[in-house]
Design a protein around this motif. Structure first.
Motif, PDB file in Angstrom:
ATOM      1  N   PHE A   1       0.819  -1.213   0.000  1.00  0.00           N
ATOM      2  CA  PHE A   1       0.000   0.000   0.000  1.00  0.00           C
ATOM      3  C   PHE A   1       0.851   1.260   0.000  1.00  0.00           C
ATOM      4  CE2 PHE A   1      -2.492  -3.510   1.650  1.00  0.00           C
ATOM      5  CZ  PHE A   1      -3.487  -3.528   0.674  1.00  0.00           C
ATOM      6  N   GLU A   2       1.903   1.199  -0.812  1.00  0.00           N
ATOM      7  CA  GLU A   2       2.774   2.351  -0.992  1.00  0.00           C
ATOM      8  C   GLU A   2       2.078   3.414  -1.847  1.00  0.00           C
ATOM      9  OE1 GLU A   2       5.647   4.839  -0.321  1.00  0.00           O
ATOM     10  OE2 GLU A   2       5.647   2.869   0.614  1.00  0.00           O
ATOM     11  N   SER A   3       1.512   3.025  -3.004  1.00  0.00           N
ATOM     12  CA  SER A   3       0.898   4.009  -3.890  1.00  0.00           C
ATOM     13  C   SER A   3      -0.610   4.035  -3.872  1.00  0.00           C
ATOM     14  CB  SER A   3       1.309   3.820  -5.333  1.00  0.00           C
ATOM     15  OG  SER A   3       2.212   2.850  -5.562  1.00  0.00           O
ATOM     16  N   SER A   4      -1.257   2.980  -3.424  1.00  0.00           N
ATOM     17  CA  SER A   4      -2.718   2.987  -3.329  1.00  0.00           C
ATOM     18  C   SER A   4      -3.138   2.384  -1.996  1.00  0.00           C
ATOM     19  CB  SER A   4      -3.352   2.218  -4.494  1.00  0.00           C
ATOM     20  OG  SER A   4      -2.925   0.879  -4.483  1.00  0.00           O
ATOM     21  N   LYS A   5      -4.249   2.899  -1.496  1.00  0.00           N
ATOM     22  CA  LYS A   5      -4.698   2.431  -0.188  1.00  0.00           C
ATOM     23  C   LYS A   5      -5.535   1.163  -0.351  1.00  0.00           C
ATOM     24  CE  LYS A   5      -8.766   5.388   0.223  1.00  0.00           C
ATOM     25  NZ  LYS A   5      -9.424   6.414   0.996  1.00  0.00           N
ATOM     26  N   PRO A   6      -5.739   0.440   0.734  1.00  0.00           N
ATOM     27  CA  PRO A   6      -6.574  -0.767   0.685  1.00  0.00           C
ATOM     28  C   PRO A   6      -8.017  -0.412   0.304  1.00  0.00           C
ATOM     29  CG  PRO A   6      -5.333  -0.667   2.731  1.00  0.00           C
ATOM     30  CD  PRO A   6      -5.171   0.655   2.054  1.00  0.00           C
ATOM     31  N   SER A   7      -8.775  -1.441  -0.038  1.00  0.00           N
ATOM     32  CA  SER A   7     -10.180  -1.236  -0.390  1.00  0.00           C
ATOM     33  C   SER A   7     -10.948  -0.675   0.804  1.00  0.00           C
ATOM     34  CB  SER A   7     -10.812  -2.564  -0.823  1.00  0.00           C
ATOM     35  OG  SER A   7     -10.948  -3.430   0.303  1.00  0.00           O
ATOM     36  N   ASP A   8     -12.070  -0.050   0.501  1.00  0.00           N
ATOM     37  CA  ASP A   8     -12.930   0.466   1.577  1.00  0.00           C
ATOM     38  C   ASP A   8     -13.351  -0.649   2.529  1.00  0.00           C
ATOM     39  OD1 ASP A   8     -12.760   3.026   0.552  1.00  0.00           O
ATOM     40  OD2 ASP A   8     -14.673   2.923  -0.506  1.00  0.00           O
ATOM     41  N   GLU A   9     -13.598  -1.843   1.986  1.00  0.00           N
ATOM     42  CA  GLU A   9     -13.982  -2.978   2.831  1.00  0.00           C
ATOM     43  C   GLU A   9     -12.862  -3.353   3.797  1.00  0.00           C
ATOM     44  OE1 GLU A   9     -16.065  -7.316   2.275  1.00  0.00           O
ATOM     45  OE2 GLU A   9     -14.499  -6.782   0.832  1.00  0.00           O
ATOM     46  N   MET A  10     -11.636  -3.388   3.314  1.00  0.00           N
ATOM     47  CA  MET A  10     -10.501  -3.709   4.180  1.00  0.00           C
ATOM     48  C   MET A  10     -10.355  -2.655   5.277  1.00  0.00           C
ATOM     49  SD  MET A  10      -7.692  -5.046   1.384  1.00  0.00           S
ATOM     50  CE  MET A  10      -6.439  -5.617   2.547  1.00  0.00           C
ATOM     51  N   LEU A  11     -10.471  -1.388   4.896  1.00  0.00           N
ATOM     52  CA  LEU A  11     -10.343  -0.306   5.877  1.00  0.00           C
ATOM     53  C   LEU A  11     -11.440  -0.396   6.927  1.00  0.00           C
ATOM     54  CD1 LEU A  11      -9.449   2.576   3.402  1.00  0.00           C
ATOM     55  CD2 LEU A  11      -7.885   1.426   4.997  1.00  0.00           C
ATOM     56  N   GLN A  12     -12.672  -0.667   6.494  1.00  0.00           N
ATOM     57  CA  GLN A  12     -13.779  -0.789   7.449  1.00  0.00           C
ATOM     58  C   GLN A  12     -13.589  -1.997   8.361  1.00  0.00           C
ATOM     59  OE1 GLN A  12     -16.295   1.588   7.848  1.00  0.00           O
ATOM     60  NE2 GLN A  12     -16.396   0.437   9.766  1.00  0.00           N
ATOM     61  N   ASN A  13     -13.074  -3.092   7.806  1.00  0.00           N
ATOM     62  CA  ASN A  13     -12.814  -4.274   8.638  1.00  0.00           C
ATOM     63  C   ASN A  13     -11.807  -3.954   9.740  1.00  0.00           C
ATOM     64  OD1 ASN A  13     -14.624  -5.987   7.374  1.00  0.00           O
ATOM     65  ND2 ASN A  13     -13.089  -6.954   6.065  1.00  0.00           N
ATOM     66  N   ALA A  14     -10.790  -3.175   9.405  1.00  0.00           N
ATOM     67  CA  ALA A  14      -9.800  -2.792  10.422  1.00  0.00           C
ATOM     68  C   ALA A  14     -10.432  -1.910  11.484  1.00  0.00           C
ATOM     69  CB  ALA A  14      -8.618  -2.082   9.770  1.00  0.00           C
ATOM     70  N   LYS A  15     -11.239  -0.956  11.069  1.00  0.00           N
ATOM     71  CA  LYS A  15     -11.918  -0.079  12.037  1.00  0.00           C
ATOM     72  C   LYS A  15     -12.855  -0.883  12.942  1.00  0.00           C
ATOM     73  CE  LYS A  15     -11.800   3.949   8.982  1.00  0.00           C
ATOM     74  NZ  LYS A  15     -12.602   4.847   8.139  1.00  0.00           N
ATOM     75  N   ASP A  16     -13.581  -1.833  12.348  1.00  0.00           N
ATOM     76  CA  ASP A  16     -14.487  -2.670  13.145  1.00  0.00           C
ATOM     77  C   ASP A  16     -13.709  -3.559  14.113  1.00  0.00           C
ATOM     78  OD1 ASP A  16     -16.597  -1.528  11.754  1.00  0.00           O
ATOM     79  OD2 ASP A  16     -16.937  -3.284  10.475  1.00  0.00           O
ATOM     80  N   LEU A  17     -12.564  -4.069  13.664  1.00  0.00           N
ATOM     81  CA  LEU A  17     -11.723  -4.893  14.530  1.00  0.00           C
ATOM     82  C   LEU A  17     -11.217  -4.083  15.719  1.00  0.00           C
ATOM     83  CD1 LEU A  17     -10.228  -7.628  14.974  1.00  0.00           C
ATOM     84  CD2 LEU A  17      -8.346  -6.644  13.636  1.00  0.00           C
ATOM     85  N   ILE A  18     -10.784  -2.859  15.469  1.00  0.00           N
ATOM     86  CA  ILE A  18     -10.313  -1.983  16.551  1.00  0.00           C
ATOM     87  C   ILE A  18     -11.452  -1.680  17.520  1.00  0.00           C
ATOM     88  CG2 ILE A  18      -9.440   0.339  17.059  1.00  0.00           C
ATOM     89  CD1 ILE A  18      -7.830   0.097  14.375  1.00  0.00           C
ATOM     90  N   ALA A  19     -12.642  -1.400  16.986  1.00  0.00           N
ATOM     91  CA  ALA A  19     -13.798  -1.139  17.858  1.00  0.00           C
ATOM     92  C   ALA A  19     -14.119  -2.359  18.712  1.00  0.00           C
ATOM     93  CB  ALA A  19     -15.015  -0.746  17.007  1.00  0.00           C
ATOM     94  N   GLN A  20     -14.013  -3.543  18.117  1.00  0.00           N
ATOM     95  CA  GLN A  20     -14.257  -4.759  18.899  1.00  0.00           C
ATOM     96  C   GLN A  20     -13.202  -4.944  19.975  1.00  0.00           C
ATOM     97  OE1 GLN A  20     -15.293  -8.333  16.755  1.00  0.00           O
ATOM     98  NE2 GLN A  20     -14.583  -9.622  18.412  1.00  0.00           N
ATOM     99  N   ALA A  21     -11.954  -4.613  19.669  1.00  0.00           N
ATOM    100  CA  ALA A  21     -10.880  -4.728  20.662  1.00  0.00           C
ATOM    101  C   ALA A  21     -11.175  -3.853  21.874  1.00  0.00           C
ATOM    102  CB  ALA A  21      -9.538  -4.346  20.043  1.00  0.00           C
ATOM    103  N   VAL A  22     -11.671  -2.640  21.627  1.00  0.00           N
ATOM    104  CA  VAL A  22     -12.017  -1.734  22.731  1.00  0.00           C
ATOM    105  C   VAL A  22     -13.207  -2.285  23.500  1.00  0.00           C
ATOM    106  CG1 VAL A  22     -12.878   0.573  23.314  1.00  0.00           C
ATOM    107  CG2 VAL A  22     -11.054   0.321  21.626  1.00  0.00           C
TER     108      VAL A  22
END
Length: 187
Positions: free
Chosen positions: A126-147
């Motif tokens: 992910f040097e020149s392009s960011k991950p898909s919106d789904e991947m980004l949302q999965n990470a955010k949801d994972l962090i929310a679950q961790a909290v």
């Protein structure tokens, strides 16, 4: 009455999306080899460290993602002599989140932070392009679950791997993305 219940449930989901659990594929789903001497972490940790695997093409099918994760574990346990795959969780291009070391285990992903962080790797470069919106949302949801599950402090700090050592990880595009997320801090 059933329609009213459905409407109330949809309103709750729309208002509190962080309260829903994300489905995490267990280690067995990708054929993980047992860890050597895993170290437990008790209590909530202070940091989330974001990585990318730096694989040029990432993966988009479940079989390809599982193969890639298995290869990363083999490299970490073999060449790098880690006790297991270095990351706690893996965000894959097939739409899944995979368990690496999992909750409550010390990773091997960021020197000086391993015993006080959750390491999350995005499969791909992910040097020149960011991950898909789904991947980004999965990470955010994972962090929310961790909290919400008590594995991560509410006032956690989000960092890119490059903030913990001299590396280009997690790639410039992904790093610029996470800098816009709550809890990211310059250190």
């Amino acid at each position: 009455m059933a329609n009213l219940v459905t409407i109330v449930c949809l309103l709750i989901v729309a208002t509190f999306p962080c309260c829903l659990s994300i489905n995490i594929k267990p280690r067995s789903s990708w054929g993980a080899v047992a860890a050597r001497s895993p170290v437990r972490i008790n209590g909530a940790v202070d940091f989330v460290i974001i990585h990318h695997s730096d694989n040029p093409n990432g993966c988009s099918s479940e079989a390809a993602c599982q193969r890639l994760i298995k290869n990363i574990q083999s490299d970490h346990k073999g060449r790098r002599n880690f006790s297991d795959i270095g990351y706690n969780f893996i965000i894959a291009g097939d739409g899944n989140v995979y368990e690496g070391r999992g909750w409550g285990y010390q990773g091997s992903h960021a020197p000086r932070y391993n015993n006080k962080s959750i390491g999350i790797v995005f499969l791909g470069n992910f040097e020149s392009s960011k991950p898909s919106d789904e991947m980004l949302q999965n990470a955010k949801d994972l962090i929310a679950q961790a909290v919400s599950s008590g594995y991560l402090k509410e006032n956690y700090t989000l960092l890119g791997h490059r903030q913990t050592k001299a590396t280009s990880c997690p790639g410039t595009a992904l790093y610029n993305e996470i800098k816009t997320w709550p809890h990211w801090k310059e250190i």
